[in-house]
Enzyme design. Structure first.
Site, PDB file in Angstrom:
ATOM      1  N   GLN A 221      81.349 -24.860  66.167  1.00  0.00           N
ATOM      2  CA  GLN A 221      80.573 -24.583  64.929  1.00  0.00           C
ATOM      3  C   GLN A 221      79.377 -24.684  64.950  1.00  0.00           C
ATOM      4  OE1 GLN A 221      83.829 -27.556  62.700  1.00  0.00           O
ATOM      5  NE2 GLN A 221      81.923 -27.030  61.230  1.00  0.00           N
ATOM      6  N   ARG A 368      84.983 -31.480  55.965  1.00  0.00           N
ATOM      7  CA  ARG A 368      84.261 -30.625  54.509  1.00  0.00           C
ATOM      8  C   ARG A 368      83.685 -31.538  53.793  1.00  0.00           C
ATOM      9  NH1 ARG A 368      87.477 -25.783  51.833  1.00  0.00           N
ATOM     10  NH2 ARG A 368      86.006 -24.669  50.935  1.00  0.00           N
ATOM     11  N   CYS A 369      82.633 -32.332  54.448  1.00  0.00           N
ATOM     12  CA  CYS A 369      81.693 -33.117  53.419  1.00  0.00           C
ATOM     13  C   CYS A 369      80.462 -33.428  54.632  1.00  0.00           C
ATOM     14  CB  CYS A 369      82.377 -34.264  53.188  1.00  0.00           C
ATOM     15  SG  CYS A 369      82.597 -35.662  54.487  1.00  0.00           S
ATOM     16  N   GLU A 738      81.237 -27.710  50.289  1.00  0.00           N
ATOM     17  CA  GLU A 738      82.127 -28.961  50.343  1.00  0.00           C
ATOM     18  C   GLU A 738      82.145 -29.866  49.321  1.00  0.00           C
ATOM     19  OE1 GLU A 738      79.500 -30.689  53.138  1.00  0.00           O
ATOM     20  OE2 GLU A 738      80.441 -29.738  55.005  1.00  0.00           O
TER      21      GLU A 738
END
Length: 784
Positions: A221, A368-369, A738
């Site tokens: 990523q 996802r935060c 997110e």
């Protein structure tokens, strides 16, 4: 006890592994696993069946004798090259291959390289490892007890305690609690879970001895950050390293850290001079790569009798596993968990977090935060509901009474954050209207009279995204700016190269639309490239919902640099001064004479053929954007559930999600992000748990036990929006990727607890399974 074993353990046997090699499990696409290079060989890990054991010996001779085996690498081999340990992203170090002892089940012990993947797997079974079992520590609450085993013997501090971190005004908070007439409290666990991306982690390392250049095809990523870390760990000059991240099959934070498989593949390629591929199986991904959550939290709210909140006090224990491999900014040992004041106007607050080691896989990633905000949002939205129930105030009304008001922005929280803009009541009101809240409450009252179980859950969350400002944010010392390079060709077509890396968020569409909006070049004429460190400008990658807030801003700023230059060329072509020109997307025209104009395509051609004296040719720009602040999207989610008393089954009847992410670039992409995030939130609330038994054996280490929602389980999502632009972002965007995962778990849990609240139920920890609910109903005498 000394046990002599092969590496096969429950859920990790090679018969299962070979099944997992099928594309049904692994997925298919332009992915690292699709990379095939001449002469490529394959790596396979030998993993520990024990959670805590001393390594007595490793016998690799039988494995080396198997035809087709090229090398077997152990921790001792790496130690000779000073590569036995690698730095984590948060000031710890992690064993690449176990030396001395193993610290969690499925820890990497040896790396086998063979001419094909099946020979490598067979050879791994022939590696004989002698272990001496040691006492196991899986309960973080016992980590600092006097009798607990010390796990990390490599550390000078002989303790399982990693850090203590606190923020806020403790004295003012304690004083507010002493005088408050009402106090509400909650202990909640945000359970250990796993992002479980579509594709597992993997790489192909290719060292060319002739050029001394290392190319790594990597599920990354953050390709540039990984290139820098490879250079720092391996001592290879950074200019000789190329990291290429094709489509990586989802990430959700799981593909930010460096994993031992990456390092071993690089070492093997350096040793053999051949390309080495390592792709983990699904069970290996779940059992050994970066987990999320595992926060054990206590929150207390002080309030008056009308429900006006005065202070918040939070104490948390964070289980980091065997190594502190959390991926988060340097200044924040507990990530952005201090966002736990949420959307509410607290006069005082104090938050403290302690991190500990246990015999579990390492991690602490931002699933996802933005670095632990999901845990923070879940905690505050649950304890606000507790307070509402205690005071017998409708949970929507209690939130309304305590929201930060629009005229208070920019708003500085008692824990140090400065929210950019917001209208929380506007989002709440829209969600209440969409769901028909008043009518639902009447329906709930009627159903309770009949003995039926129906619940309504609200979550009014605030998220922080766009990491981040260089004055506050860095990872491994690298400031968290991001970048964009735009090059307009003579024919008016363009290429946009980014420092981020898409995992399916639609970057190719979003960035092209930003260029189109800023320059008037059709989006179809803009090519977007990411993921290749040889061509892309340096950036910190994609996670923490930072693509639009940082790289999107960089794209806009780079386009504006191009537009400024284009104005000079247009003035030259139109034989007027720059002050006489006006802009509309796609062309400059003379004020008062719109027919006298030059399109961006004409200007682009002139940039290479007819430029004014003294102006550099070409039409391109680079921007490294350092945001002045984070952006703070927010929203209100409302969930309606029905519970079957006989089975404990929960049915999500309706779910309304109202998001405010500022100005929207592409509504369809926003919708896709919200639908995906809500589905992940559903899974966390009701299905997903990585757990360990008392011996440290992983529970939930395969898709037999770690459940993934399908279209059957996923409800229909009803979405809406409000728009409160960010005042400091170049085009007012905030980010949304997110938010649905941050806001939805609390809505789901609040709905279930609300359905059972008249029975005296105040809290149920996630995942809320039918079995848990049925047992609660049995305990309350509803079922027998």
């Amino acid at each position: 006890m000394i046990a002599k074993t092969s590496p096969e353990i429950g859920g990790m046997g090679h018969s299962i592994k070979r099944k997992e090699d099928s594309r049904f499990i692994q997925g298919k696409g332009n992915y690292v696993d699709d990379v095939h290079l001449p002469g490529m060989v394959f790596g396979h890990m030998v993993r520990s069946p024990y959670a805590h054991a001393r390594l007595k010996s490793i016998n690799t001779e039988k494995a080396k004798e198997l035809p087709g085996v090229l090398a077997v690498i152990t921790g001792e081999d790496l130690a000779k090259a000073n590569l036995a340990w690698m730095p984590t992203l948060f000031f710890d170090k992690q064993m690449v291959l176990a030396t001395g002892k193993v610290l969690f089940q499925a820890q990497e012990v040896a790396f086998v390289v063979a001419q094909d993947q099946y020979t490598a797997a067979d050879a791994a079974e022939l590696v004989e490892v002698e272990y001496e079992e040691l006492p196991v520590l899986v309960d973080p609450h016992k980590a600092t007890d006097p009798g607990s085993p010390i796990l990390r013997e490599d550390r000078e501090e002989k303790s399982n305690h990693i850090f203590h971190w606190e923020v806020g005004d403790k004295a003012a908070t304690d004083k507010a609690f002493q005088s408050a007439p009402v106090k509400a409290s909650l202990h909640a666990i945000s359970q250990r879970c796993h992002p479980a991306p579509l594709e597992t982690c993997g790489c192909v390392a290719d060292f060319n001895r002739a050029t001394e250049k290392l190319t790594v095809y990597l599920t990354s990523q953050a390709p540039h950050a990984h290139r820098t870390l490879f250079s720092l760990v391996g001592g290879i000059p950074e200019q000789n390293i190329r990291v290429v991240s094709p489509d990586i099959g989802g990430g959700f934070g799981n593909k930010v850290p460096i994993y031992p498989g990456y390092v071993c593949a690089v070492v093997a390629s350096l040793t053999l001079g051949l390309p080495v591929k390592w792709i983990e199986t699904r069970s290996e991904n779940l059992q050994s790569t970066g987990f999320a959550r595992d926060y054990h939290m206590t929150a207390e709210i002080a309030a008056d009798q009308n429900g006006k909140v005065k202070a918040l006090r939070v104490k948390t224990l964070a289980d980091h596993g065997a190594f502190n491999a959390a991926a988060q900014p340097t200044k924040f040992p507990a990530g952005l968990f201090s966002m736990c004041t949420g959307s509410y106007d607290f006069a005082a607050s104090f938050c403290e977090v302690d991190g500990v080691y246990t015999n579990k896989a390492p991690g602490g990633i931002a699933y996802r935060c933005s670095f632990r905000i999901t845990e923070a949002a879940y905690l505050i939205e649950r304890v606000v509901d507790i307070l509402a129930g205690q005071l017998k105030i409708d949970p929507a009304e209690l939130r309304r009474r305590n929201f930060i008001q629009p005229d208070q922005f920019p708003y500085k929280t008692p824990l140090g954050w400065t929210y950019d803009s917001g209208n929380y009541e506007g989002a709440l009101n829209k969600a209440l209207e969409m769901v028909g809240y008043a009518q639902l409450r009447k329906e709930q009252e009627e159903k309770r009279k009949k003995g039926e179980l129906m619940g309504i859950g609200i979550s009014s969350f605030t998220e922080a995204v766009g990491a981040g400002p260089a004055h506050t944010f860095d990872i491994a010392g690298i400031k968290m700016f991001d970048s964009a390079e735009i090059r307009v060709h003579p024919t008016g077509k363009a290429i946009c190269r980014m420092g981020t890396k898409s995992q399916g968020q639609g970057h190719e569409t979003t960035y092209a639309q930003i260029v189109a909006q800023e320059l008037g070049i059709p989006a179809s004429d803009v090519i977007v490239e990411e993921g290749d460190t040889d061509t892309a400008p340096y950036g910190l990658g994609t996670y923490a919902s930072r693509s639009t807030p940082t790289s999107g801003a960089a794209t806009a700023m780079a386009a504006r640099k191009i537009r400024d230059k284009a104005k000079k060329i247009a003035a030259h072509l139109l034989e007027c001064s720059e002050e006489d020109l006006e802009w509309e997307p796609g062309k400059f025209f003379v004020k008062g004479a719109p027919s006298k104009s030059k399109s961006i395509q004409e200007i682009a051609f002139a940039a290479y053929t007819n430029i004014p004296a003294g102006l550099e040719a070409g039409l391109e720009a680079v921007n490294y954007y350092d945001p002045p602040n984070l952006t703070f999207p927010f929203g209100t989610y409302i969930c309606v559930v029905d519970i079957d008393k006989g089975t404990g089954e929960i049915k999500v009847r309706r779910f309304v999600a109202v998001d405010d992410c500022g100005n929207v670039i592409n509504p369809m992409i926003v919708q896709g992000q919200i639908h995906g995030g809500l589905t992940e939130g559903l899974a966390i609330a009701f299905m997903q748990l990585i757990d360990y038994d008392e011996n440290g054996n992983v529970q939930g280490g395969s898709f037999m036990d770690y459940l993934i929602p399908t279209a059957v389980e996923t409800p229909h999502w009803e979405t809406g929006s409000t728009c409160t632009p960010s005042p400091h972002h170049p085009f007012g965007a905030k980010g949304v990727g997110e938010s649905p995962n941050v806001g939805s778990p609390a809505a789901f849990v609040n709905a279930v607890v609300d359905a059972l609240s008249h029975l005296g139920v105040k809290h149920i920890d996630m995942p809320i399974t039918p079995w848990k609910v049925w047992n609660v109903l049995k305990e309350k005498g509803v079922v027998s």
